[in-house]
Design a protein around this motif. Structure first.
Motif, PDB file in Angstrom:
ATOM      1  N   LEU A  87     -13.384  21.052   6.515  1.00  0.00           N
ATOM      2  CA  LEU A  87     -14.056  19.847   6.001  1.00  0.00           C
ATOM      3  C   LEU A  87     -13.081  18.678   5.852  1.00  0.00           C
ATOM      4  O   LEU A  87     -13.404  17.545   6.218  1.00  0.00           O
ATOM      5  N   VAL A  88     -11.895  18.966   5.309  1.00  0.00           N
ATOM      6  CA  VAL A  88     -10.896  17.893   5.200  1.00  0.00           C
ATOM      7  C   VAL A  88     -10.545  17.386   6.600  1.00  0.00           C
ATOM      8  O   VAL A  88     -10.490  16.174   6.852  1.00  0.00           O
ATOM      9  N   TRP A  89     -10.355  18.313   7.532  1.00  0.00           N
ATOM     10  CA  TRP A  89     -10.056  17.954   8.922  1.00  0.00           C
ATOM     11  C   TRP A  89     -11.144  17.038   9.490  1.00  0.00           C
ATOM     12  O   TRP A  89     -10.861  16.014  10.101  1.00  0.00           O
ATOM     13  N   ALA A  90     -12.408  17.412   9.253  1.00  0.00           N
ATOM     14  CA  ALA A  90     -13.523  16.627   9.805  1.00  0.00           C
ATOM     15  C   ALA A  90     -13.525  15.200   9.261  1.00  0.00           C
ATOM     16  O   ALA A  90     -13.740  14.246  10.003  1.00  0.00           O
ATOM     17  N   TRP A  91     -13.255  15.046   7.967  1.00  0.00           N
ATOM     18  CA  TRP A  91     -13.198  13.699   7.397  1.00  0.00           C
ATOM     19  C   TRP A  91     -11.963  12.949   7.882  1.00  0.00           C
ATOM     20  O   TRP A  91     -12.047  11.783   8.275  1.00  0.00           O
ATOM     21  N   GLN A  92     -10.818  13.616   7.827  1.00  0.00           N
ATOM     22  CA  GLN A  92      -9.559  12.935   8.150  1.00  0.00           C
ATOM     23  C   GLN A  92      -9.476  12.535   9.631  1.00  0.00           C
ATOM     24  O   GLN A  92      -8.764  11.609   9.982  1.00  0.00           O
ATOM     25  N   LEU A  93     -10.216  13.271  10.464  1.00  0.00           N
ATOM     26  CA  LEU A  93     -10.185  12.971  11.896  1.00  0.00           C
ATOM     27  C   LEU A  93     -10.721  11.566  12.181  1.00  0.00           C
ATOM     28  O   LEU A  93     -10.441  10.986  13.226  1.00  0.00           O
ATOM     29  N   GLN A  94     -11.513  11.017  11.261  1.00  0.00           N
ATOM     30  CA  GLN A  94     -11.983   9.637  11.433  1.00  0.00           C
ATOM     31  C   GLN A  94     -10.814   8.651  11.423  1.00  0.00           C
ATOM     32  O   GLN A  94     -10.897   7.602  12.056  1.00  0.00           O
ATOM     33  N   SER A  95      -9.751   8.970  10.677  1.00  0.00           N
ATOM     34  CA  SER A  95      -8.755   7.928  10.408  1.00  0.00           C
ATOM     35  C   SER A  95      -7.292   8.344  10.562  1.00  0.00           C
ATOM     36  O   SER A  95      -6.432   7.487  10.712  1.00  0.00           O
ATOM     37  N   ASP A  96      -6.985   9.646  10.502  1.00  0.00           N
ATOM     38  CA  ASP A  96      -5.581  10.068  10.476  1.00  0.00           C
ATOM     39  C   ASP A  96      -5.017  10.138  11.898  1.00  0.00           C
ATOM     40  O   ASP A  96      -5.458  10.948  12.709  1.00  0.00           O
TER      41      ASP A  96
END
Lengths: 207, 207
Positions: A87-96
């Protein structure tokens, strides 16, 4: 010429890593320009070769650094930890940029018939650790093999984000990952433990 | 110049489609050479532009033709049909140039930040049909949404083959797909119907 202090060397290395991640994310491996990376990082070619040896070494370091942006945000254990990582990966993939570059480099490699799975391997190891912990906690369904589940989840997440990229620029990726776990948990978790896992999409936000 | 007979036109179209599939599989979209495709197919540039309009039109036709190589082999229905489609696909991906080119074109697009999901769409529609049939047959677990499951399975299969390509040239892809269904079926199938599904890896062989 005096050798750089350890702290300054570390700062230079970080600047190169982030500049390279942004460049690989935007242009892919073949399209990435060393000159643009150096300019973005504000360092010399000598520093790049000192820290990473080559463009390939820099790409490998970007790939290896991905998990670093995910793990410190997570306080959970076992199967919940595995869910939270995705889940963190899915969110962070937008911006990291590190995650975005990592996934682009991995997918490019696969698309071009490459033979080096190392871009997926660090994810698999991380997930396998969660699944072994889950096993020790009695959270796994009988007969479930941590190594095989980790292999599947790494592949599935890669494909889900790839298709999501084409469908809508990944804007519902976190919801897609929640849905993946709704489908997967009954086959992975011990029946008596199923209700304890929290699949709230917001678990991956912020941090 | 007399117009080609329908039969001859069809043969020319097929020859171009297979030649293009082999070329896209080997070199990707950007690397594929129109001249090599024409030579391989034994046809003129005029024929290519008559049938497909452009290199992109040819790639679109290759992508659209994938399901054609899978569906005629399968006699099952509902959820078993969905399982069988993925198993035939996993075996055929070893050797069928249309499937190999289709997956390479789709992955390249995703890797390059493309925005056109059509390369995945025909698979999703095919899988959704199976899942709607499964729903009518009472095979689905309560609350399972055919469209969302189809979306997930298309993404998961894409990623599983991509990681499999890098790990071992996809040589155990059919076993990986069987494992995917072992994990997924408890979350997808109605509990009372679970035992009826056959996940024998050999279901996808031959044909």
């Amino acid at each position: 010429m005096t050798p750089p202090t350890q702290e300054r060397a570390q700062r230079t290395r970080e600047a190169l890593l982030w500049a390279a991640a942004e460049e690989f994310d935007a242009h892919g491996y073949a399209g990435a320009g060393i000159t643009r990376i150096l300019k973005r990082a504000g360092v010399t070619a000598g520093a790049l070769y000192f820290h990473f040896g080559s463009k390939q070494g820099l790409a490998d370091a970007v790939v290896a650094a991905q998990a670093r942006t995910i793990v410190p945000r997570i306080g959970s254990d076992g199967l919940q930890r595995l869910v939270d990582i995705t889940l963190v990966w899915a969110w962070q993939l937008q911006s990291d940029p590190l995650l975005r570059a990592g996934v682009r480099l991995a997918v490019e490699q696969g698309g071009q018939g490459g033979q080096d799975p190392s871009s997926f391997h660090s994810w698999k190891v991380l997930m396998e650790e969660c699944l072994h912990a889950a096993d020790r906690r009695g959270e796994l369904r009988e007969g479930v093999d941590p190594e095989r589940v980790a292999t599947f989840v790494v592949g599935a997440c890669t494909g889900v984000q790839l298709y999501g990229q084409l469908r809508n620029g990944r804007k519902d990726l976190a919801e897609q990952v929640v849905h993946m776990w709704q489908l997967l948990l009954p086959g992975v978790a011990a029946p008596g433990k199923l209700a304890r896992f929290d699949l709230d999409v917001r678990r991956g936000m912020g941090g």
